[in-house]
Design a protein around this motif. Structure first.
Motif, PDB file in Angstrom:
ATOM      1  N   ASP A 187       0.806  -1.219   0.000  1.00 12.80           N
ATOM      2  CA  ASP A 187       0.000   0.000   0.000  1.00 12.80           C
ATOM      3  C   ASP A 187       0.843   1.275   0.000  1.00 12.80           C
ATOM      4  OD1 ASP A 187      -2.421  -1.475   0.185  1.00 12.80           O
ATOM      5  OD2 ASP A 187      -2.239  -1.535   2.389  1.00 12.80           O
ATOM      6  N   CYS A 188       2.131   1.158   0.281  1.00 12.58           N
ATOM      7  CA  CYS A 188       2.964   2.344   0.510  1.00 12.58           C
ATOM      8  C   CYS A 188       3.030   3.292  -0.679  1.00 12.58           C
ATOM      9  CB  CYS A 188       4.362   1.939   0.961  1.00 12.58           C
ATOM     10  SG  CYS A 188       4.393   1.275   2.640  1.00 12.58           S
ATOM     11  N   ASP A 189       3.131   2.762  -1.889  1.00 11.01           N
ATOM     12  CA  ASP A 189       3.195   3.661  -3.046  1.00 11.01           C
ATOM     13  C   ASP A 189       1.914   4.476  -3.170  1.00 11.01           C
ATOM     14  OD1 ASP A 189       5.790   3.002  -3.910  1.00 11.01           O
ATOM     15  OD2 ASP A 189       5.048   1.266  -5.029  1.00 11.01           O
ATOM     16  N   ARG A 190       0.768   3.842  -3.068  1.00 12.29           N
ATOM     17  CA  ARG A 190      -0.511   4.544  -3.209  1.00 12.29           C
ATOM     18  C   ARG A 190      -0.750   5.496  -2.038  1.00 12.29           C
ATOM     19  NH1 ARG A 190      -3.883   7.529  -5.579  1.00 12.29           N
ATOM     20  NH2 ARG A 190      -6.087   7.123  -5.182  1.00 12.29           N
ATOM     21  N   VAL A 191      -0.430   5.057  -0.818  1.00 12.30           N
ATOM     22  CA  VAL A 191      -0.576   5.932   0.349  1.00 12.30           C
ATOM     23  C   VAL A 191       0.276   7.179   0.169  1.00 12.30           C
ATOM     24  CG1 VAL A 191       0.066   6.131   2.788  1.00 12.30           C
ATOM     25  CG2 VAL A 191      -1.304   4.192   2.011  1.00 12.30           C
ATOM     26  N   THR A 192       1.492   6.992  -0.294  1.00 12.77           N
ATOM     27  CA  THR A 192       2.386   8.134  -0.484  1.00 12.77           C
ATOM     28  C   THR A 192       1.890   9.042  -1.595  1.00 12.77           C
ATOM     29  OG1 THR A 192       4.249   6.867   0.355  1.00 12.77           O
ATOM     30  CG2 THR A 192       4.765   8.807  -0.962  1.00 12.77           C
ATOM     31  N   GLU A 193       1.379   8.469  -2.659  1.00 11.40           N
ATOM     32  CA  GLU A 193       0.815   9.286  -3.733  1.00 11.40           C
ATOM     33  C   GLU A 193      -0.335  10.127  -3.192  1.00 11.40           C
ATOM     34  OE1 GLU A 193      -1.504   8.811  -7.989  1.00 11.40           O
ATOM     35  OE2 GLU A 193      -0.718   7.029  -7.004  1.00 11.40           O
ATOM     36  N   ILE A 194      -1.206   9.537  -2.391  1.00  9.22           N
ATOM     37  CA  ILE A 194      -2.326  10.276  -1.800  1.00  9.22           C
ATOM     38  C   ILE A 194      -1.804  11.378  -0.887  1.00  9.22           C
ATOM     39  CG2 ILE A 194      -4.215  10.073  -0.116  1.00  9.22           C
ATOM     40  CD1 ILE A 194      -4.791   7.295  -1.410  1.00  9.22           C
ATOM     41  N   ARG A 195      -0.804  11.074  -0.080  1.00 11.14           N
ATOM     42  CA  ARG A 195      -0.247  12.058   0.841  1.00 11.14           C
ATOM     43  C   ARG A 195       0.380  13.226   0.084  1.00 11.14           C
ATOM     44  NH1 ARG A 195       4.602  13.210   2.505  1.00 11.14           N
ATOM     45  NH2 ARG A 195       4.904  14.271   4.455  1.00 11.14           N
ATOM     46  N   VAL A 196       1.238  12.931  -0.873  1.00 11.50           N
ATOM     47  CA  VAL A 196       1.924  13.987  -1.619  1.00 11.50           C
ATOM     48  C   VAL A 196       0.923  14.818  -2.421  1.00 11.50           C
ATOM     49  CG1 VAL A 196       3.535  14.422  -3.527  1.00 11.50           C
ATOM     50  CG2 VAL A 196       4.177  12.863  -1.667  1.00 11.50           C
ATOM     51  N   ARG A 197       0.017  14.172  -3.136  1.00 11.80           N
ATOM     52  CA  ARG A 197      -0.977  14.921  -3.922  1.00 11.80           C
ATOM     53  C   ARG A 197      -1.906  15.703  -2.995  1.00 11.80           C
ATOM     54  NH1 ARG A 197       2.638  14.116  -6.661  1.00 11.80           N
ATOM     55  NH2 ARG A 197       2.801  12.524  -8.258  1.00 11.80           N
ATOM     56  N   GLY A 198      -2.181  15.136  -1.812  1.00 10.72           N
ATOM     57  CA  GLY A 198      -2.980  15.846  -0.812  1.00 10.72           C
ATOM     58  C   GLY A 198      -2.301  17.119  -0.343  1.00 10.72           C
ATOM     59  N   TRP A 199      -1.006  17.037  -0.038  1.00 10.06           N
ATOM     60  CA  TRP A 199      -0.253  18.225   0.345  1.00 10.06           C
ATOM     61  C   TRP A 199      -0.294  19.252  -0.779  1.00 10.06           C
ATOM     62  CZ3 TRP A 199       3.974  19.559   3.955  1.00 10.06           C
ATOM     63  CH2 TRP A 199       3.909  18.828   5.145  1.00 10.06           C
ATOM     64  N   GLN A 200      -0.025  18.788  -1.991  1.00 12.78           N
ATOM     65  CA  GLN A 200       0.044  19.723  -3.117  1.00 12.78           C
ATOM     66  C   GLN A 200      -1.301  20.386  -3.392  1.00 12.78           C
ATOM     67  OE1 GLN A 200       1.791  16.932  -5.869  1.00 12.78           O
ATOM     68  NE2 GLN A 200       3.859  17.743  -5.508  1.00 12.78           N
ATOM     69  N   ALA A 201      -2.393  19.696  -3.151  1.00 16.26           N
ATOM     70  CA  ALA A 201      -3.717  20.268  -3.371  1.00 16.26           C
ATOM     71  C   ALA A 201      -4.155  21.162  -2.205  1.00 16.26           C
ATOM     72  CB  ALA A 201      -4.743  19.154  -3.588  1.00 16.26           C
ATOM     73  N   ALA A 202      -4.016  20.671  -0.989  1.00 15.57           N
ATOM     74  CA  ALA A 202      -4.558  21.373   0.178  1.00 15.57           C
ATOM     75  C   ALA A 202      -3.692  22.538   0.647  1.00 15.57           C
ATOM     76  CB  ALA A 202      -4.758  20.389   1.332  1.00 15.57           C
ATOM     77  N   TYR A 203      -2.392  22.454   0.417  1.00 12.94           N
ATOM     78  CA  TYR A 203      -1.484  23.442   1.006  1.00 12.94           C
ATOM     79  C   TYR A 203      -0.905  24.419  -0.009  1.00 12.94           C
ATOM     80  CZ  TYR A 203      -1.527  19.920   4.749  1.00 12.94           C
ATOM     81  OH  TYR A 203      -1.894  19.023   5.713  1.00 12.94           O
ATOM     82  N   ARG A 204      -1.428  24.444  -1.236  1.00 17.75           N
ATOM     83  CA  ARG A 204      -0.864  25.277  -2.308  1.00 17.75           C
ATOM     84  C   ARG A 204      -0.723  26.731  -1.899  1.00 17.75           C
ATOM     85  NH1 ARG A 204       2.613  24.268  -5.919  1.00 17.75           N
ATOM     86  NH2 ARG A 204       1.615  22.267  -6.214  1.00 17.75           N
ATOM     87  N   ASP A 205      -1.654  27.271  -1.165  1.00 16.16           N
ATOM     88  CA  ASP A 205      -1.581  28.676  -0.754  1.00 16.16           C
ATOM     89  C   ASP A 205      -1.009  28.863   0.651  1.00 16.16           C
ATOM     90  OD1 ASP A 205      -2.722  29.500  -3.190  1.00 16.16           O
ATOM     91  OD2 ASP A 205      -4.745  29.209  -2.401  1.00 16.16           O
ATOM     92  N   LEU A 206      -0.577  27.771   1.286  1.00 20.97           N
ATOM     93  CA  LEU A 206      -0.116  27.842   2.673  1.00 20.97           C
ATOM     94  C   LEU A 206       1.373  27.530   2.843  1.00 20.97           C
ATOM     95  CD1 LEU A 206      -3.151  25.939   4.241  1.00 20.97           C
ATOM     96  CD2 LEU A 206      -2.794  28.420   4.133  1.00 20.97           C
ATOM     97  N   ILE A 207       1.935  26.794   1.902  1.00 21.06           N
ATOM     98  CA  ILE A 207       3.332  26.358   1.946  1.00 21.06           C
ATOM     99  C   ILE A 207       3.972  26.771   0.632  1.00 21.06           C
ATOM    100  CG2 ILE A 207       4.840  24.317   1.984  1.00 21.06           C
ATOM    101  CD1 ILE A 207       2.872  22.936   3.790  1.00 21.06           C
TER     102      ILE A 207
END
Length: 159
Positions: free
Chosen positions: A5-25
């Protein structure tokens, strides 16, 4: 969560950061996140079997759609008797469909079953969507805050 599951979990985490934090980080920090490097680090941590850390995945039709991780509360380098929700991420295309709430509910059940009286979490101060999500689940800011650094910028978090 399994090593598979690690590849998919990491993809979700990284894409989540990039989507949710675009204006914060800073964008430079978000753009440099690597699914490959982070997945390998996650597999190593999973294989090591970090005591008390629980990784949960949400699946739909056999595919991973979300991930949550919880364990002992970290006070600096010390772990306390309280619990901490370290992370919760949902595939950005599936946000708002109940996956995050199901992961949160399961994590809270696991923390209670492990005997933790309190559960803490840290969230970016400016992440209004996540803060509303946690507030609807009964969490509230307790006044504690601290920044982390991302490409030279201080990014404030609240507990």
């Amino acid at each position: 969560m399994t090593p598979a599951d690690c590849d998919r979990v990491t993809e979700i985490r990284v894409r989540g950061w990039q989507a949710a934090y675009r204006d914060l980080i800073p964008a430079s920090y978000l753009d440099a996140l690597s699914v490959t490097r982070d997945a390998e680090r996650r597999r190593t941590l999973l294989a090591r079997g970090d005591s008390g850390v629980v990784n949960l995945v949400a699946e739909d039709d056999g595919g991973v759609t979300g991930w949550a991780c919880h364990g002992p509360y970290r006070d600096g380098e010390l772990r306390t008797a309280d619990a901490e929700l370290y992370a919760i991420y949902v595939d950005p295309g599936r946000v708002g469909g109940g996956i995050g709430r199901a992961l949160l509910d399961e994590a809270l059940r696991g923390c209670a079953a492990a005997g933790h009286a309190r559960v803490y979490l840290w969230v970016l101060k400016g992440n209004a969507r996540a803060r509303r999500f946690y507030e609807r689940a009964g969490f509230e800011a307790d006044g504690a805050g601290e920044p982390f650094e991302a490409d030279g910028a201080a990014v404030p978090e609240v507990r």
